[in-house]
Design an enzyme around this catalytic site. Structure first.
Site, PDB file in Angstrom:
ATOM      1  N   TYR A 199       0.956  -1.124  -0.001  1.00 21.52           N
ATOM      2  CA  TYR A 199      -0.077  -0.080  -0.030  1.00 21.52           C
ATOM      3  C   TYR A 199       0.773   1.212  -0.091  1.00 21.52           C
ATOM      4  CZ  TYR A 199      -3.334   3.579   1.187  1.00 21.52           C
ATOM      5  OH  TYR A 199      -4.195   4.732   1.215  1.00 21.52           O
ATOM      6  N   GLY A 245      -3.558  11.839   6.342  1.00 22.44           N
ATOM      7  CA  GLY A 245      -3.398  10.633   7.303  1.00 22.44           C
ATOM      8  C   GLY A 245      -4.872  10.034   7.616  1.00 22.44           C
TER       9      GLY A 245
HETATM   10  P1  NDP Z   1     -13.495   4.060   1.056  1.00 19.24           P
HETATM   11  O1  NDP Z   1     -13.292   2.611   0.973  1.00 19.24           O
HETATM   12  O2  NDP Z   1     -14.486   4.741   1.778  1.00 19.24           O
HETATM   13  O3  NDP Z   1     -13.852   4.504  -0.512  1.00 19.24           O
HETATM   14  C1  NDP Z   1     -13.090   3.782  -1.665  1.00 19.24           C
HETATM   15  C2  NDP Z   1     -13.621   4.411  -3.069  1.00 19.24           C
HETATM   16  O4  NDP Z   1     -12.795   3.862  -4.009  1.00 19.24           O
HETATM   17  C3  NDP Z   1     -15.231   3.724  -2.928  1.00 19.24           C
HETATM   18  O5  NDP Z   1     -16.011   4.591  -3.600  1.00 19.24           O
HETATM   19  C4  NDP Z   1     -14.860   2.433  -3.895  1.00 19.24           C
HETATM   20  O6  NDP Z   1     -16.007   2.049  -4.689  1.00 19.24           O
HETATM   21  C5  NDP Z   1     -13.708   3.078  -4.731  1.00 19.24           C
HETATM   22  N1  NDP Z   1     -12.868   1.937  -5.389  1.00 19.24           N
HETATM   23  C6  NDP Z   1     -12.229   1.074  -5.020  1.00 19.24           C
HETATM   24  N2  NDP Z   1     -11.774   0.100  -5.932  1.00 19.24           N
HETATM   25  C7  NDP Z   1     -12.020   0.743  -7.135  1.00 19.24           C
HETATM   26  C8  NDP Z   1     -12.018   0.404  -8.461  1.00 19.24           C
HETATM   27  N3  NDP Z   1     -11.263  -0.859  -8.862  1.00 19.24           N
HETATM   28  N4  NDP Z   1     -12.618   1.006  -9.303  1.00 19.24           N
HETATM   29  C9  NDP Z   1     -13.321   1.944  -9.176  1.00 19.24           C
HETATM   30  N5  NDP Z   1     -13.498   2.329  -7.649  1.00 19.24           N
HETATM   31  C10 NDP Z   1     -13.029   1.814  -6.798  1.00 19.24           C
HETATM   32  O7  NDP Z   1     -12.218   4.691   1.083  1.00 19.24           O
HETATM   33  P2  NDP Z   1     -11.509   6.138   1.223  1.00 19.24           P
HETATM   34  O8  NDP Z   1     -12.784   7.244   1.020  1.00 19.24           O
HETATM   35  O9  NDP Z   1     -10.964   6.580   2.612  1.00 19.24           O
HETATM   36  O10 NDP Z   1     -10.448   5.973   0.110  1.00 19.24           O
HETATM   37  C11 NDP Z   1     -10.534   7.026  -0.910  1.00 19.24           C
HETATM   38  C12 NDP Z   1      -9.113   7.060  -1.563  1.00 19.24           C
HETATM   39  O11 NDP Z   1      -8.165   7.928  -0.056  1.00 19.24           O
HETATM   40  C13 NDP Z   1      -8.228   6.186  -1.532  1.00 19.24           C
HETATM   41  O12 NDP Z   1      -7.267   6.283  -2.776  1.00 19.24           O
HETATM   42  C14 NDP Z   1      -7.425   5.957  -0.152  1.00 19.24           C
HETATM   43  O13 NDP Z   1      -6.144   5.172  -0.553  1.00 19.24           O
HETATM   44  C15 NDP Z   1      -7.163   7.378   0.070  1.00 19.24           C
HETATM   45  N6  NDP Z   1      -6.762   7.484   1.476  1.00 19.24           N
HETATM   46  C16 NDP Z   1      -7.530   7.196   2.471  1.00 19.24           C
HETATM   47  C17 NDP Z   1      -7.137   7.336   3.996  1.00 19.24           C
HETATM   48  C18 NDP Z   1      -7.837   7.067   4.984  1.00 19.24           C
HETATM   49  O14 NDP Z   1      -7.248   7.071   6.239  1.00 19.24           O
HETATM   50  N7  NDP Z   1      -9.206   6.710   5.082  1.00 19.24           N
HETATM   51  C19 NDP Z   1      -5.911   8.349   4.117  1.00 19.24           C
HETATM   52  C20 NDP Z   1      -5.269   8.634   2.989  1.00 19.24           C
HETATM   53  C21 NDP Z   1      -5.635   8.332   1.880  1.00 19.24           C
HETATM   54  P3  NDP Z   1     -16.601   0.573  -5.276  1.00 19.24           P
HETATM   55  O15 NDP Z   1     -16.081  -0.094  -4.153  1.00 19.24           O
HETATM   56  O16 NDP Z   1     -17.940   1.217  -5.204  1.00 19.24           O
HETATM   57  O17 NDP Z   1     -15.818   0.483  -6.419  1.00 19.24           O
HETATM   58  C1  8X3 Z   2      -4.240   5.756   4.564  1.00 20.73           C
HETATM   59  C2  8X3 Z   2      -3.487   6.185   5.781  1.00 20.73           C
HETATM   60  O1  8X3 Z   2      -1.849   5.667   7.376  1.00 20.73           O
HETATM   61  O2  8X3 Z   2      -3.633   4.202   7.014  1.00 20.73           O
HETATM   62  O3  8X3 Z   2      -3.652   6.063   3.333  1.00 20.73           O
HETATM   63  O4  8X3 Z   2      -1.931   4.380   5.252  1.00 20.73           O
HETATM   64  S1  8X3 Z   2      -2.446   4.904   6.444  1.00 20.73           S
END
Ligand code: NDP
Ligand code: 8X3
Length: 257
Positions: free
Chosen positions: A157, A188
């Site tokens: 990741y 974060g």
């Molecule tokens: P969620 O799991 O709530 O949302 C993830 C979204 O990505 C969903 O809408 C899902 O939709 C979509 N998704 C996943 N795989 C696919 C795919 N193959 N094709 C199309 N859509 C996809 O997580 P977050 O909102 O937290 O995550 C959003 C972004 O933020 C990610 O890139 C994550 O790495 C990043 N992030 C998150 C953090 C956190 O702590 N939550 C911190 C830092 C970054 P569906 O399953 O319907 O396809």
């Molecule tokens: C999501 C934040 O610290 O869980 O990207 O990797 S962490």
């Protein structure tokens, strides 16, 4: 603040968390939205709510961003009045597992690489040429502090988010001489479905990640995304790192007893 009224904003991963919050914020600001995810029902519910609340026009695309032929065929055939995308939010992404690399699941690695890196590339490759041709546009990548700081078990990741960081920096170079903007937003801990997905649906384990502290919300991130998108046209915010006050790094958080 520059207006984004009637601009076309394409958000990947809009069915949950940060992507869904971005859809709300951009809808409230008057944008037209192309919403992408695999779970169409979620997108339909969101689109109906945005229509009622803000009168937002939406185009819904049920799409796995890692499915290159479908990404190419779908995004090259956008209806004419939706084709000139102004802002692309590359948000779709996920983590799977927290195993040591030598004990990890290859299937988990492939899913992360296919979505977080290849998916982001496929969507960008389809949308960015139009922006360059029109000499306007903004790509906003959702990276992570995981791309800046490795943590135990984060291996693949973290590597995918380090790739997003590097791709954003390279795009800044590639886009020099055009008016197209490129930003990475690197949060974060944000409480969304992220940890539930990471732990394959284990809700108890997911909840423990946020126990005893106040994490960021999806809305906190969407607020920053909208801020970056609404700066004057000559201003490029390259990177924003944000974390909860109770978090100091990927491995250090202060939890209430
Ligand atoms: P969620 O799991 O709530 O949302 C993830 C979204 O990505 C969903 O809408 C899902 O939709 C979509 N998704 C996943 N795989 C696919 C795919 N193959 N094709 C199309 N859509 C996809 O997580 P977050 O909102 O937290 O995550 C959003 C972004 O933020 C990610 O890139 C994550 O790495 C990043 N992030 C998150 C953090 C956190 O702590 N939550 C911190 C830092 C970054 P569906 O399953 O319907 O396809
Ligand atoms: C999501 C934040 O610290 O869980 O990207 O990797 S962490």
């Amino acid at each position: 603040m520059a207006s984004i009224q009637n601009q076309i904003v394409l958000i990947t991963g809009a069915s949950s968390g940060i992507g869904a919050a971005c859809a709300h914020f951009f809808a409230e600001a008057g944008a037209r939205l192309i919403l992408v995810a695999r779970r169409l029902e979620r997108l339909e519910e969101l689109a109906a709510a945005l229509k009622t609340q803000f009168g937002t026009e939406t185009l819904l695309l049920q799409l796995d961003v890692g499915d290159r032929p479908r990404v190419e065929s779908t995004l090259s055939a956008l209806p004419k009045d939706w084709a000139a995308v102004d802002i692309l939010v590359n948000n779709a992404g996920l983590s799977r597992g927290l195993d040591k690399l030598h004990e990890g699941q290859v299937q988990d690695w492939e899913e992360m690489i296919d979505t977080n890196v290849k998916g982001l590339l496929y969507v960008t490759r389809a949308i960015l040429p139009g922006m360059v041709q029109r000499d306007r546009g903004h790509v906003i990548n959702i990276g992570s502090i995981a791309g800046h700081q490795p943590y135990p078990g984060g291996n693949v990741y973290c590597a995918t988010k380090a790739a997003v960081k590097s791709l954003t920096e390279c795009l800044k170079l590639d886009l020099l001489g055009t008016a197209v903007r490129i930003t990475s937003i690197d949060p974060g801990m944000v409480e969304t479905e992220f940890s539930e997905v990471r732990f394959h649906g284990d809700g108890d384990r997911a909840r423990k990640v946020y126990q005893g502290l106040t994490p960021l919300t999806a809305e906190d991130i969407a607020d920053v995304v909208l801020y970056c998108a609404t700066r004057p046209a000559h201003v490029n915010i390259n990177d924003v790192i944000l974390m909860p006050v109770a978090q100091a790094s990927t491995t250090m958080a202060h939890r209430r007893p």
